[in-house]
Write a protein that holds these residues in place. Sequence first.
Motif, PDB file in Angstrom:
ATOM      1  N   UNK A  84      13.870 -31.404  14.691  1.00 30.88           N
ATOM      2  CA  UNK A  84      14.456 -30.759  13.643  1.00 30.88           C
ATOM      3  C   UNK A  84      14.760 -31.768  12.605  1.00 30.88           C
ATOM      4  N   UNK A  85      15.583 -32.788  13.019  1.00 32.44           N
ATOM      5  CA  UNK A  85      16.350 -33.580  11.925  1.00 32.44           C
ATOM      6  C   UNK A  85      15.123 -34.345  11.064  1.00 32.44           C
ATOM      7  N   UNK A  86      14.000 -35.092  11.912  1.00 33.70           N
ATOM      8  CA  UNK A  86      13.210 -35.895  11.029  1.00 33.70           C
ATOM      9  C   UNK A  86      11.878 -34.938  10.533  1.00 33.70           C
ATOM     10  N   UNK A  87      11.872 -33.844  10.922  1.00 42.00           N
ATOM     11  CA  UNK A  87      10.987 -33.033   9.849  1.00 42.00           C
ATOM     12  C   UNK A  87      11.587 -32.725   8.533  1.00 42.00           C
ATOM     13  N   UNK A  88      13.056 -32.544   8.812  1.00 48.30           N
ATOM     14  CA  UNK A  88      13.661 -32.178   7.340  1.00 48.30           C
ATOM     15  C   UNK A  88      13.734 -33.199   6.526  1.00 48.30           C
ATOM     16  N   UNK A  89      14.063 -34.518   7.161  1.00 48.69           N
ATOM     17  CA  UNK A  89      13.932 -35.810   6.283  1.00 48.69           C
ATOM     18  C   UNK A  89      12.568 -36.132   5.605  1.00 48.69           C
ATOM     19  N   UNK A  90      11.650 -35.787   6.516  1.00 49.52           N
ATOM     20  CA  UNK A  90      10.222 -36.234   6.158  1.00 49.52           C
ATOM     21  C   UNK A  90       9.922 -35.324   4.905  1.00 49.52           C
ATOM     22  N   UNK A  91      10.273 -33.926   4.663  1.00 51.42           N
ATOM     23  CA  UNK A  91      10.000 -32.968   3.755  1.00 51.42           C
ATOM     24  C   UNK A  91      10.857 -33.394   2.717  1.00 51.42           C
ATOM     25  N   UNK A  92      12.053 -33.998   2.848  1.00 55.51           N
ATOM     26  CA  UNK A  92      12.950 -34.364   1.733  1.00 55.51           C
ATOM     27  C   UNK A  92      12.547 -35.539   1.230  1.00 55.51           C
ATOM     28  N   UNK A  93      11.637 -36.616   1.828  1.00 54.54           N
ATOM     29  CA  UNK A  93      10.856 -37.859   1.390  1.00 54.54           C
ATOM     30  C   UNK A  93       9.771 -37.381   0.819  1.00 54.54           C
TER      31      UNK A  93
END
Length: 148
Positions: A51-60
Amino acid sequence: MTARTQLLDREVGKALSALSAAAKKGLGDPVLAELVMIRASQLNHCAFCLDMHLALARKNGEGEERLGLLAAWEEAADLYDGRERAALALTEAMTVLTEGFVPDEVYEEAAVHFDDGELAHLIGLITVINSWNRLMVSRRVPPGGYTP
């Protein structure tokens, strides 16, 4: 099963966070770092970290197609460049360790795409996400609640 109340010792968390930050900075590619952390988290079944790293990937700026097909990156190889495929193969080899070691050909392919410093940071990143995954899975920390 319910989430355990205390995630981890504060000093352990600070140390892992520092290692995460150093590895990401040294790798120098935030999207690649997130792909690596997502793939390890998929293999380790860590919903919180996914959940965390999917959100960060989208943010990037990572797109949904590549995120959605990451679990099958070898079959969707045309979506990922050689550097990304080498990093993902190393991630899988270090995360699963079914042979008891990282196969030479996987390491050598990564060494083609990453200089010594980058490779050291990539290995550090894979190591730390596996540590985070094991902590979160053992504590049964549910997804949600992370906002980039």
